[in-house]
Structure formats: C-alpha cells, structure tokens
Design a protein around this motif. Structure first.
Motif, mmCIF file in Angstrom:
data_model
loop_
_atom_site.group_PDB
_atom_site.id
_atom_site.type_symbol
_atom_site.label_atom_id
_atom_site.label_comp_id
_atom_site.label_asym_id
_atom_site.label_seq_id
_atom_site.Cartn_x
_atom_site.Cartn_y
_atom_site.Cartn_z
ATOM 1 N N HIS A 27 0.854 -1.184 0.000
ATOM 2 C CA HIS A 27 0.000 0.000 0.000
ATOM 3 C C HIS A 27 0.893 1.237 0.000
ATOM 4 C CE1 HIS A 27 -3.427 2.548 0.783
ATOM 5 N NE2 HIS A 27 -2.810 3.064 1.835
ATOM 6 N N ARG A 34 -3.674 1.746 8.013
ATOM 7 C CA ARG A 34 -4.275 1.944 6.687
ATOM 8 C C ARG A 34 -3.938 0.779 5.763
ATOM 9 N NH1 ARG A 34 -2.189 8.101 6.280
ATOM 10 N NH2 ARG A 34 -3.437 8.883 8.019
ATOM 11 N N THR A 54 -5.961 -2.290 6.653
ATOM 12 C CA THR A 54 -7.335 -2.139 6.187
ATOM 13 C C THR A 54 -7.430 -2.459 4.698
ATOM 14 O OG1 THR A 54 -7.836 -0.502 7.869
ATOM 15 C CG2 THR A 54 -9.254 -0.507 5.930
ATOM 16 N N GLU A 55 -6.486 -1.968 3.916
ATOM 17 C CA GLU A 55 -6.496 -2.238 2.476
ATOM 18 C C GLU A 55 -6.169 -3.694 2.177
ATOM 19 O OE1 GLU A 55 -7.771 -0.246 0.271
ATOM 20 O OE2 GLU A 55 -8.090 1.253 1.828
ATOM 21 N N TRP A 56 -5.317 -4.305 2.980
ATOM 22 C CA TRP A 56 -5.008 -5.729 2.828
ATOM 23 C C TRP A 56 -6.262 -6.556 3.045
ATOM 24 C CZ3 TRP A 56 -4.543 -9.461 6.966
ATOM 25 C CH2 TRP A 56 -4.055 -10.706 6.562
ATOM 26 N N ARG A 113 -9.379 -5.541 2.850
ATOM 27 C CA ARG A 113 -10.293 -5.232 1.740
ATOM 28 C C ARG A 113 -9.894 -6.020 0.499
ATOM 29 N NH1 ARG A 113 -10.403 0.129 2.000
ATOM 30 N NH2 ARG A 113 -12.414 0.150 3.035
#
Length: 132
Positions: free
Chosen positions: A5, A31, A34-36, A38
C-alpha cells in the motif's frame, strides 16, 4: 506475496525535526492492514453487522530503523505470518524504495460487539493465510 500500500508523507505527518513522528507509522500500517483486508474481499462493516465481529490490535512490536521525511513516497507491505484460532500475526514493513524504515509484528484478535475475544472464523483465518 505481500500486499503493498503506497503512502505519501505529508507535512502534518512530520515533527519539528522534519521527520515522520513515530506514532504516525502506526497510522500508516493501520491503513495498509485495512487495504489488505479489503483486498482479501472482507468487508469489515458487513462482518460486524452480520456476525458481530471486529478486528483489534492486541500487540505491536516495531523497530524504527530509519526516518521518513516530508514528501517521501513510502510502501507499506503486509504479510500474514501465522494464524491460530484466536490470533492472526502479521509482519508489516514501511519502505522508501529499497530502504527499510520500520519493521513491525502485529498481533490481531477478533472481538465480539461486547469486546470479548472470539475465535476467528476458520474460513476467514484460512483466507488470510492463503493470501498473506
């Protein structure tokens, strides 16, 4: 394969010395986690609504190795290291190019809406490890 990210360092992320304030690295790795999640196809809001489960950080062990500065473009990598029924252990690294700035181990737990520890659903645990 680790999830990556990108993060840009903004002025607000720095301290009087012009380097990233140490606590902001925790925001950067949050952050990225969270993206992982998602990216794994897990909708955390839906998980909470349907099963009453949320993720929480139980422990962070971080080694600050070199400073990041204003306007640096960083990459935060997230890799699942291990999973038990009660814990998910991640390795997260903050890099500027090839330079390793932060190396962290993060232990996640699963909580119910009352804040009590729960087992990770087996399918979720497997998904996290398979796509670590």
């Amino acid at each position: 394969m680790p999830h990556t990210h990108p993060i840009r360092v903004y002025y607000e992320d720095t301290d009087l010395a012009g380097i990233v304030y140490y606590a902001n690295y925790l925001k950067f790795i949050e952050r990225a986690r969270t993206e992982w999640v998602r990216g794994l196809g897990i909708d955390q809001a839906a998980l909470k609504a349907s099963q009453g489960l949320v993720f929480a950080v139980r422990r962070v062990e971080a080694d600050y190795l070199a400073p990041a500065r204003f306007d640096d473009l960083l990459d935060v990598t997230t890799t699942a290291q291990a999973a038990t029924p009660a814990r998910l252990i991640l390795r997260q690294q903050v890099l500027r190019g090839e330079a390793l700035l932060l190396d962290a181990t993060v232990v996640l737990v699963c909580l119910n809406t009352a804040g009590r520890a729960q087992r990770f659903p087996a399918a979720l645990r497997a998904l996290c490890i398979d796509h670590g």
